[in-house]
Design a protein around this motif. Structure first.
Motif, PDB file in Angstrom:
ATOM      1  N   VAL A   4      17.132 -51.217  39.410  1.00  0.00           N
ATOM      2  CA  VAL A   4      16.150 -51.463  40.464  1.00  0.00           C
ATOM      3  C   VAL A   4      16.840 -52.077  41.683  1.00  0.00           C
ATOM      4  O   VAL A   4      16.559 -51.692  42.818  1.00  0.00           O
ATOM      5  CB  VAL A   4      14.998 -52.358  39.955  1.00  0.00           C
ATOM      6  CG1 VAL A   4      14.021 -52.664  41.073  1.00  0.00           C
ATOM      7  CG2 VAL A   4      14.279 -51.680  38.795  1.00  0.00           C
ATOM      8  N   LEU A   5      17.742 -53.008  41.449  1.00  0.00           N
ATOM      9  CA  LEU A   5      18.500 -53.592  42.556  1.00  0.00           C
ATOM     10  C   LEU A   5      19.317 -52.520  43.269  1.00  0.00           C
ATOM     11  O   LEU A   5      19.386 -52.503  44.503  1.00  0.00           O
ATOM     12  CB  LEU A   5      19.410 -54.717  42.063  1.00  0.00           C
ATOM     13  CG  LEU A   5      20.269 -55.399  43.129  1.00  0.00           C
ATOM     14  CD1 LEU A   5      19.401 -56.027  44.215  1.00  0.00           C
ATOM     15  CD2 LEU A   5      21.168 -56.446  42.491  1.00  0.00           C
ATOM     16  N   PHE A   6      19.905 -51.602  42.516  1.00  0.00           N
ATOM     17  CA  PHE A   6      20.688 -50.526  43.119  1.00  0.00           C
ATOM     18  C   PHE A   6      19.825 -49.669  44.047  1.00  0.00           C
ATOM     19  O   PHE A   6      20.209 -49.408  45.190  1.00  0.00           O
ATOM     20  CB  PHE A   6      21.336 -49.650  42.038  1.00  0.00           C
ATOM     21  CG  PHE A   6      22.041 -48.459  42.613  1.00  0.00           C
ATOM     22  CD1 PHE A   6      23.282 -48.592  43.213  1.00  0.00           C
ATOM     23  CD2 PHE A   6      21.455 -47.201  42.578  1.00  0.00           C
ATOM     24  CE1 PHE A   6      23.930 -47.494  43.763  1.00  0.00           C
ATOM     25  CE2 PHE A   6      22.099 -46.103  43.124  1.00  0.00           C
ATOM     26  CZ  PHE A   6      23.332 -46.244  43.714  1.00  0.00           C
ATOM     27  N   ILE A   7      18.644 -49.237  43.586  1.00  0.00           N
ATOM     28  CA  ILE A   7      17.819 -48.396  44.463  1.00  0.00           C
ATOM     29  C   ILE A   7      17.275 -49.213  45.637  1.00  0.00           C
ATOM     30  O   ILE A   7      17.075 -48.680  46.730  1.00  0.00           O
ATOM     31  CB  ILE A   7      16.696 -47.656  43.701  1.00  0.00           C
ATOM     32  CG1 ILE A   7      15.688 -48.617  43.091  1.00  0.00           C
ATOM     33  CG2 ILE A   7      17.249 -46.710  42.672  1.00  0.00           C
ATOM     34  CD1 ILE A   7      14.416 -47.947  42.606  1.00  0.00           C
ATOM     35  N   HIS A   8      17.062 -50.509  45.414  1.00  0.00           N
ATOM     36  CA  HIS A   8      16.636 -51.375  46.518  1.00  0.00           C
ATOM     37  C   HIS A   8      17.724 -51.443  47.600  1.00  0.00           C
ATOM     38  O   HIS A   8      17.443 -51.301  48.795  1.00  0.00           O
ATOM     39  CB  HIS A   8      16.325 -52.777  45.975  1.00  0.00           C
ATOM     40  CG  HIS A   8      15.714 -53.691  46.975  1.00  0.00           C
ATOM     41  ND1 HIS A   8      14.396 -53.602  47.374  1.00  0.00           N
ATOM     42  CD2 HIS A   8      16.236 -54.737  47.670  1.00  0.00           C
ATOM     43  CE1 HIS A   8      14.139 -54.536  48.268  1.00  0.00           C
ATOM     44  NE2 HIS A   8      15.239 -55.242  48.468  1.00  0.00           N
ATOM     45  N   VAL A  56      10.583 -47.340  48.994  1.00  0.00           N
ATOM     46  CA  VAL A  56      11.377 -47.709  47.812  1.00  0.00           C
ATOM     47  C   VAL A  56      11.717 -49.195  47.882  1.00  0.00           C
ATOM     48  O   VAL A  56      11.639 -49.911  46.872  1.00  0.00           O
ATOM     49  CB  VAL A  56      12.647 -46.836  47.721  1.00  0.00           C
ATOM     50  CG1 VAL A  56      13.679 -47.440  46.782  1.00  0.00           C
ATOM     51  CG2 VAL A  56      12.291 -45.424  47.283  1.00  0.00           C
ATOM     52  N   GLN A  57      12.090 -49.668  49.056  1.00  0.00           N
ATOM     53  CA  GLN A  57      12.411 -51.083  49.212  1.00  0.00           C
ATOM     54  C   GLN A  57      11.210 -51.972  48.923  1.00  0.00           C
ATOM     55  O   GLN A  57      11.349 -53.000  48.269  1.00  0.00           O
ATOM     56  CB  GLN A  57      12.888 -51.371  50.635  1.00  0.00           C
ATOM     57  CG  GLN A  57      14.311 -51.004  50.886  1.00  0.00           C
ATOM     58  CD  GLN A  57      14.650 -51.416  52.282  1.00  0.00           C
ATOM     59  OE1 GLN A  57      14.434 -50.676  53.218  1.00  0.00           O
ATOM     60  NE2 GLN A  57      15.171 -52.612  52.427  1.00  0.00           N
ATOM     61  N   VAL A  58      10.049 -51.587  49.400  1.00  0.00           N
ATOM     62  CA  VAL A  58       8.856 -52.407  49.173  1.00  0.00           C
ATOM     63  C   VAL A  58       8.538 -52.465  47.685  1.00  0.00           C
ATOM     64  O   VAL A  58       8.350 -53.547  47.122  1.00  0.00           O
ATOM     65  CB  VAL A  58       7.652 -51.870  49.994  1.00  0.00           C
ATOM     66  CG1 VAL A  58       6.358 -52.551  49.571  1.00  0.00           C
ATOM     67  CG2 VAL A  58       7.900 -52.049  51.486  1.00  0.00           C
ATOM     68  N   ALA A  59       8.496 -51.309  47.037  1.00  0.00           N
ATOM     69  CA  ALA A  59       8.161 -51.274  45.607  1.00  0.00           C
ATOM     70  C   ALA A  59       9.196 -52.024  44.775  1.00  0.00           C
ATOM     71  O   ALA A  59       8.854 -52.870  43.942  1.00  0.00           O
ATOM     72  CB  ALA A  59       8.039 -49.826  45.136  1.00  0.00           C
ATOM     73  N   SER A  60      10.458 -51.742  45.010  1.00  0.00           N
ATOM     74  CA  SER A  60      11.504 -52.412  44.231  1.00  0.00           C
ATOM     75  C   SER A  60      11.598 -53.889  44.603  1.00  0.00           C
ATOM     76  O   SER A  60      11.852 -54.735  43.740  1.00  0.00           O
ATOM     77  CB  SER A  60      12.855 -51.712  44.424  1.00  0.00           C
ATOM     78  OG  SER A  60      13.262 -51.739  45.781  1.00  0.00           O
ATOM     79  N   GLY A  61      11.356 -54.222  45.864  1.00  0.00           N
ATOM     80  CA  GLY A  61      11.400 -55.617  46.291  1.00  0.00           C
ATOM     81  C   GLY A  61      10.319 -56.456  45.636  1.00  0.00           C
ATOM     82  O   GLY A  61      10.562 -57.597  45.234  1.00  0.00           O
ATOM     83  N   ILE A  62       9.125 -55.894  45.514  1.00  0.00           N
ATOM     84  CA  ILE A  62       8.048 -56.615  44.835  1.00  0.00           C
ATOM     85  C   ILE A  62       8.415 -56.849  43.372  1.00  0.00           C
ATOM     86  O   ILE A  62       8.234 -57.942  42.839  1.00  0.00           O
ATOM     87  CB  ILE A  62       6.716 -55.855  44.981  1.00  0.00           C
ATOM     88  CG1 ILE A  62       6.232 -55.949  46.432  1.00  0.00           C
ATOM     89  CG2 ILE A  62       5.664 -56.374  44.004  1.00  0.00           C
ATOM     90  CD1 ILE A  62       5.071 -55.050  46.762  1.00  0.00           C
ATOM     91  N   VAL A 134      18.299 -62.252  54.393  1.00  0.00           N
ATOM     92  CA  VAL A 134      17.431 -62.958  53.450  1.00  0.00           C
ATOM     93  C   VAL A 134      17.703 -62.470  52.029  1.00  0.00           C
ATOM     94  O   VAL A 134      17.755 -63.273  51.091  1.00  0.00           O
ATOM     95  CB  VAL A 134      15.943 -62.784  53.829  1.00  0.00           C
ATOM     96  CG1 VAL A 134      15.035 -63.385  52.761  1.00  0.00           C
ATOM     97  CG2 VAL A 134      15.663 -63.431  55.178  1.00  0.00           C
ATOM     98  N   GLY A 135      17.904 -61.171  51.866  1.00  0.00           N
ATOM     99  CA  GLY A 135      18.209 -60.640  50.542  1.00  0.00           C
ATOM    100  C   GLY A 135      19.474 -61.235  49.960  1.00  0.00           C
ATOM    101  O   GLY A 135      19.543 -61.533  48.766  1.00  0.00           O
ATOM    102  N   ALA A 136      20.477 -61.444  50.795  1.00  0.00           N
ATOM    103  CA  ALA A 136      21.717 -62.084  50.326  1.00  0.00           C
ATOM    104  C   ALA A 136      21.454 -63.506  49.867  1.00  0.00           C
ATOM    105  O   ALA A 136      22.166 -64.015  48.999  1.00  0.00           O
ATOM    106  CB  ALA A 136      22.767 -62.058  51.428  1.00  0.00           C
TER     107      ALA A 136
END
Length: 144
Positions: A4-8, A56-62, A134-136
């Motif tokens: 999930v982190l990879f696709i994010h 994809v970022q929104v779904a995986s980020g949640i 922020v992700g970092a």
């Protein structure tokens, strides 16, 4: 969690990279020539890849945020909660900028309104880069 982190991160690469290309490669020439066509052309191509990447970022980020911190604690006062809150604020800004561009700027885009779109492109790119910063923070323990 790794997949999930990879696709994010892949979605983030497309989203941020596309906006950096737009800001630093497409927009300067369009502004110099006062020609909206390069921007329209890029938007037409990028939209097919950029919007799915954002989704994809929104779904995986949640999902990832829920792994770091239970949803009930997202609005708490911990360092991780502050990161989640910052990501949600950036998502809100991204949505507002996107809706404004789609409904107000792009349909009426001409050479006189191109500088306004340029400011918008700068803001959405800065927002995208801030998402990465922020992700970092999830890895390094905070925003700063």
């Amino acid at each position: 969690m790794r997949y999930v982190l990879f696709i994010h991160l892949l979605g983030a690469s497309v989203w941020v990279g596309g906006h950096l290309v737009l800001l630093f490669s497409v927009l300067p020439g369009a502004l110099r020539r006062r020609d909206v066509q390069p921007v329209r052309h890029f938007e037409g191509l990028y939209e097919r890849v950029g919007l799915p990447a954002l989704l994809v970022q929104v779904a995986s980020g949640i999902w990832l945020a829920g792994q770091w911190l239970p949803h009930a604690h997202w609005f708490g006062d911990s360092p991780v909660a502050h990161l989640v809150q910052a990501k949600l604020a950036l998502l809100g800004a991204t949505v507002l900028l996107g809706v404004h561009a789609r409904l107000a700027l792009i349909p009426r885009l001409d050479e006189q309104r191109l500088p306004h779109l340029g400011v918008h492109i700068l803001l959405i790119t800065l927002t995208a880069v801030a998402f990465v910063w922020v992700g970092a923070g999830f890895r390094f323990g905070g925003l700063f």
